[in-house]
Design an enzyme around this catalytic site. Structure first.
Site, PDB file in Angstrom:
ATOM      1  N   ARG A 234       0.865  -1.191   0.000  1.00 47.40           N
ATOM      2  CA  ARG A 234       0.000   0.000   0.000  1.00 47.40           C
ATOM      3  C   ARG A 234       0.894   1.233   0.000  1.00 47.40           C
ATOM      4  O   ARG A 234       1.903   1.281   0.724  1.00 47.40           O
ATOM      5  CB  ARG A 234      -0.920   0.035   1.224  1.00 47.40           C
ATOM      6  CG  ARG A 234      -2.128  -0.894   1.133  1.00 47.40           C
ATOM      7  CD  ARG A 234      -3.124  -0.491   0.037  1.00 47.40           C
ATOM      8  NE  ARG A 234      -4.277  -1.378  -0.023  1.00 47.40           N
ATOM      9  CZ  ARG A 234      -4.377  -2.448  -0.808  1.00 47.40           C
ATOM     10  NH1 ARG A 234      -3.393  -2.769  -1.622  1.00 47.40           N
ATOM     11  NH2 ARG A 234      -5.478  -3.180  -0.807  1.00 47.40           N
ATOM     12  N   ASP A 258       4.310  -0.385  -7.050  1.00 46.48           N
ATOM     13  CA  ASP A 258       3.028  -0.680  -7.709  1.00 46.48           C
ATOM     14  C   ASP A 258       1.903   0.098  -7.044  1.00 46.48           C
ATOM     15  O   ASP A 258       0.751   0.020  -7.476  1.00 46.48           O
ATOM     16  CB  ASP A 258       2.740  -2.191  -7.629  1.00 46.48           C
ATOM     17  CG  ASP A 258       1.505  -2.593  -8.428  1.00 46.48           C
ATOM     18  OD1 ASP A 258       1.396  -2.154  -9.592  1.00 46.48           O
ATOM     19  OD2 ASP A 258       0.654  -3.315  -7.889  1.00 46.48           O
ATOM     20  N   GLU A 263      -2.660   7.551  -4.861  1.00 42.72           N
ATOM     21  CA  GLU A 263      -2.959   6.951  -6.171  1.00 42.72           C
ATOM     22  C   GLU A 263      -4.408   7.118  -6.611  1.00 42.72           C
ATOM     23  O   GLU A 263      -4.714   6.995  -7.802  1.00 42.72           O
ATOM     24  CB  GLU A 263      -2.598   5.464  -6.161  1.00 42.72           C
ATOM     25  CG  GLU A 263      -3.494   4.602  -5.274  1.00 42.72           C
ATOM     26  CD  GLU A 263      -3.073   3.134  -5.258  1.00 42.72           C
ATOM     27  OE1 GLU A 263      -1.873   2.853  -5.091  1.00 42.72           O
ATOM     28  OE2 GLU A 263      -3.958   2.268  -5.415  1.00 42.72           O
ATOM     29  N   HIS A 295      -0.907  -0.167  -9.689  1.00 41.81           N
ATOM     30  CA  HIS A 295      -1.610  -1.118  -8.824  1.00 41.81           C
ATOM     31  C   HIS A 295      -2.126  -2.327  -9.624  1.00 41.81           C
ATOM     32  O   HIS A 295      -3.315  -2.638  -9.609  1.00 41.81           O
ATOM     33  CB  HIS A 295      -2.768  -0.417  -8.101  1.00 41.81           C
ATOM     34  CG  HIS A 295      -3.124  -1.062  -6.792  1.00 41.81           C
ATOM     35  ND1 HIS A 295      -3.397  -0.353  -5.661  1.00 41.81           N
ATOM     36  CD2 HIS A 295      -3.244  -2.367  -6.437  1.00 41.81           C
ATOM     37  CE1 HIS A 295      -3.684  -1.177  -4.670  1.00 41.81           C
ATOM     38  NE2 HIS A 295      -3.594  -2.416  -5.121  1.00 41.81           N
TER      39      HIS A 295
HETATM   40  P1  NAD Z   1      -1.707 -11.264   5.020  1.00 41.99           P
HETATM   41  O1  NAD Z   1      -2.768 -10.781   5.940  1.00 41.99           O
HETATM   42  O2  NAD Z   1      -1.655 -12.715   4.658  1.00 41.99           O
HETATM   43  O3  NAD Z   1      -0.266 -10.885   5.626  1.00 41.99           O
HETATM   44  C1  NAD Z   1       0.068  -9.641   6.131  1.00 41.99           C
HETATM   45  C2  NAD Z   1       1.189  -9.854   7.141  1.00 41.99           C
HETATM   46  O4  NAD Z   1       1.668  -8.564   7.538  1.00 41.99           O
HETATM   47  C3  NAD Z   1       0.724 -10.573   8.410  1.00 41.99           C
HETATM   48  O5  NAD Z   1       1.587 -11.667   8.680  1.00 41.99           O
HETATM   49  C4  NAD Z   1       0.814  -9.506   9.497  1.00 41.99           C
HETATM   50  O6  NAD Z   1       1.176 -10.043  10.759  1.00 41.99           O
HETATM   51  C5  NAD Z   1       1.927  -8.635   8.933  1.00 41.99           C
HETATM   52  N1  NAD Z   1       1.965  -7.296   9.497  1.00 41.99           N
HETATM   53  C6  NAD Z   1       0.942  -6.543  10.010  1.00 41.99           C
HETATM   54  N2  NAD Z   1       1.425  -5.353  10.415  1.00 41.99           N
HETATM   55  C7  NAD Z   1       2.771  -5.358  10.169  1.00 41.99           C
HETATM   56  C8  NAD Z   1       3.813  -4.421  10.355  1.00 41.99           C
HETATM   57  N3  NAD Z   1       3.589  -3.222  10.919  1.00 41.99           N
HETATM   58  N4  NAD Z   1       5.072  -4.750   9.962  1.00 41.99           N
HETATM   59  C9  NAD Z   1       5.313  -5.957   9.402  1.00 41.99           C
HETATM   60  N5  NAD Z   1       4.364  -6.888   9.203  1.00 41.99           N
HETATM   61  C10 NAD Z   1       3.114  -6.590   9.576  1.00 41.99           C
HETATM   62  O7  NAD Z   1      -1.808 -10.345   3.724  1.00 41.99           O
HETATM   63  P2  NAD Z   1      -1.263 -10.660   2.257  1.00 41.99           P
HETATM   64  O8  NAD Z   1      -2.300 -11.397   1.487  1.00 41.99           O
HETATM   65  O9  NAD Z   1       0.111 -11.238   2.353  1.00 41.99           O
HETATM   66  O10 NAD Z   1      -1.222  -9.188   1.644  1.00 41.99           O
HETATM   67  C11 NAD Z   1      -0.301  -8.218   2.105  1.00 41.99           C
HETATM   68  C12 NAD Z   1      -0.708  -6.856   1.568  1.00 41.99           C
HETATM   69  O11 NAD Z   1      -0.508  -6.840   0.159  1.00 41.99           O
HETATM   70  C13 NAD Z   1      -2.196  -6.515   1.724  1.00 41.99           C
HETATM   71  O12 NAD Z   1      -2.460  -5.966   2.994  1.00 41.99           O
HETATM   72  C14 NAD Z   1      -2.407  -5.495   0.652  1.00 41.99           C
HETATM   73  O13 NAD Z   1      -2.171  -4.202   1.174  1.00 41.99           O
HETATM   74  C15 NAD Z   1      -1.319  -5.824  -0.368  1.00 41.99           C
HETATM   75  N6  NAD Z   1      -1.869  -6.286  -1.661  1.00 41.99           N
HETATM   76  C16 NAD Z   1      -1.527  -5.613  -2.789  1.00 41.99           C
HETATM   77  C17 NAD Z   1      -2.006  -6.046  -4.033  1.00 41.99           C
HETATM   78  C18 NAD Z   1      -1.636  -5.337  -5.318  1.00 41.99           C
HETATM   79  O14 NAD Z   1      -2.279  -5.579  -6.360  1.00 41.99           O
HETATM   80  N7  NAD Z   1      -0.627  -4.491  -5.342  1.00 41.99           N
HETATM   81  C19 NAD Z   1      -2.829  -7.166  -4.095  1.00 41.99           C
HETATM   82  C20 NAD Z   1      -3.141  -7.844  -2.918  1.00 41.99           C
HETATM   83  C21 NAD Z   1      -2.649  -7.413  -1.697  1.00 41.99           C
END
Ligand code: NAD
Length: 342
Positions: A234, A258, A263, A295
């Protein structure tokens, strides 16, 4: 028949949702408008609102949706930083798609890293101009480097899995370490150690009020000179002006992004005929060692089919018996407390 008001619709949304909806039979009204207080009344008469990453689900929007008796917000994405959860609590339910393809995002992260390092984005343009010089394209071997992964959830761990063939050392930081990290050769360290030792840092944590701008002037100063920063998570995790300052001095060697903190007005839109009014974004776009995409990390056939299936299944479950298998916890916003839907 259950009515769904679908906001921020793009042609690919219609295609994937209409195909999957043949098995569900919902009455979907596709709207191009992004959801915000000014457009929320379009949802009048709908039971469900389907929203995406840049829709505005602030208290003002939620109030209008509640006045119009919308019962459920079905986010067709994983992240939920764009919704005011306390304002939704007890008034309107929220579901999301927690997992649709960690491979889509992890593979994209790796492609940003490799493309940026070897300047493929610039080489493509240069060769098309009959310029076959390779000056300025010097990269580094990824082999032997240290990669720091911030957030080892589904995507962070999948990314670590993809890195196994590269001969890299993987450092990780997550407030909730995953028990199987050792199988991925990931070593959990403090955020400070990750910053200090990583040649490449990749962000895979959700954006929360606590970690907004975690990449800022101070944290950047703790990083290695010339570090590569990759963010497919994000935009708000990075204080963009600090990134620009560090790119200007060379403290940050390159950045693959990305996502961008502001955005909403730009990403997913064709604005090729207009000027960019956001001077920060415009400045960021001038760096040859910054690769920005709009994105699109999630955007694979498999992912969008899974997004449509899970979103419509979420709606069906809620209407069948009120269950919210992919609900968002109203008590915490991290998905980790005892009240969180399992
Ligand atoms: P997930 O919930 O499986 O994993 C997120 C991890 O981050 C968890 O293990 C959590 O404990 C950890 N976390 C929380 N706060 C934290 C911090 N301050 N520092 C470090 N780690 C922390 O989520 P995911 O499916 O792996 O997705 C991760 C992120 O990717 C989503 O939250 C979303 O913002 C982003 N995303 C982006 C796209 C894209 O198209 N660019 C698509 C999907 C997801």
């Amino acid at each position: 028949m259950i009515k769904i008001a679908f906001f921020d619709t793009k042609p690919y949304d219609r295609l994937s949702f209409s195909a999957v909806n043949k098995a569900f039979g919902f009455d979907i009204a596709y709207h191009e408008a992004r959801l915000m207080p000014d457009t929320a009344r379009i949802a009048q008469g709908a039971d469900v609102v389907c929203a995406f990453v840049n829709d505005d689900l602030s208290a003002a929007t939620l109030n209008i949706l509640c006045e119009n008796k919308v019962k459920l917000i079905a986010l067709r994405c994983a992240g939920y930083n764009n919704i005011d959860l306390p304002a939704a609590a007890g008034r309107i339910k929220v579901v999301r798609v927690p997992e649709y393809s960690p491979f889509a995002v992890a593979e994209y992260t790796l492609s940003l890293l490799l493309c940026l390092n070897r300047c493929l984005h610039r080489a493509f343009c240069r060769v098309r101009e009959n310029n076959f010089s390779i000056n300025g394209f010097l990269g580094f071997d990824v082999h032997g480097k240290t990669v720091g992964i911030v957030g080892t959830g589904k995507i962070g761990r999948t990314f670590a899995g993809l890195l196994q063939g590269f001969g890299v050392k993987i450092l990780a930081y997550d407030p909730f370490p995953h028990p199987e990290a050792a199988k991925l050769n990931m070593q959990y360290v403090s955020l400070d150690q990750l910053y200090a030792e990583s040649d490449i840092i990749s962000l895979h944590c959700p954006l929360t009020p606590e970690n907004k701008y975690m990449i800022n002037h101070q944290s950047i100063q703790r990083m290695k000179d010339g570090v590569m920063l990759v963010n497919t998570s994000r935009g708000g995790l990075i204080h963009t002006q600090s990134l620009i300052d560090a790119l200007k001095t060379g403290k940050i060697g390159s950045a693959g992004l990305d996502v961008y903190e502001e955005e909403t007005e730009y990403f997913f839109e064709d604005l090729s005929g207009s000027a960019i009014k956001d001077d920060v974004l415009a400045r960021l776009l001038t760096f040859p060692n910054v690769l920005i995409t709009s994105h699109q990390a999630f955007f694979t056939r498999e992912a969008i089919n899974n997004i449509a299936t899970t979103t419509l299944q979420n709606i069906k479950s809620f209407w069948a018996d009120g269950s919210l298998p992919n609900g968002i916890c109203e008590k915490c916003s991290a998905g980790k407390c005892p009240s969180c839907p399992k």
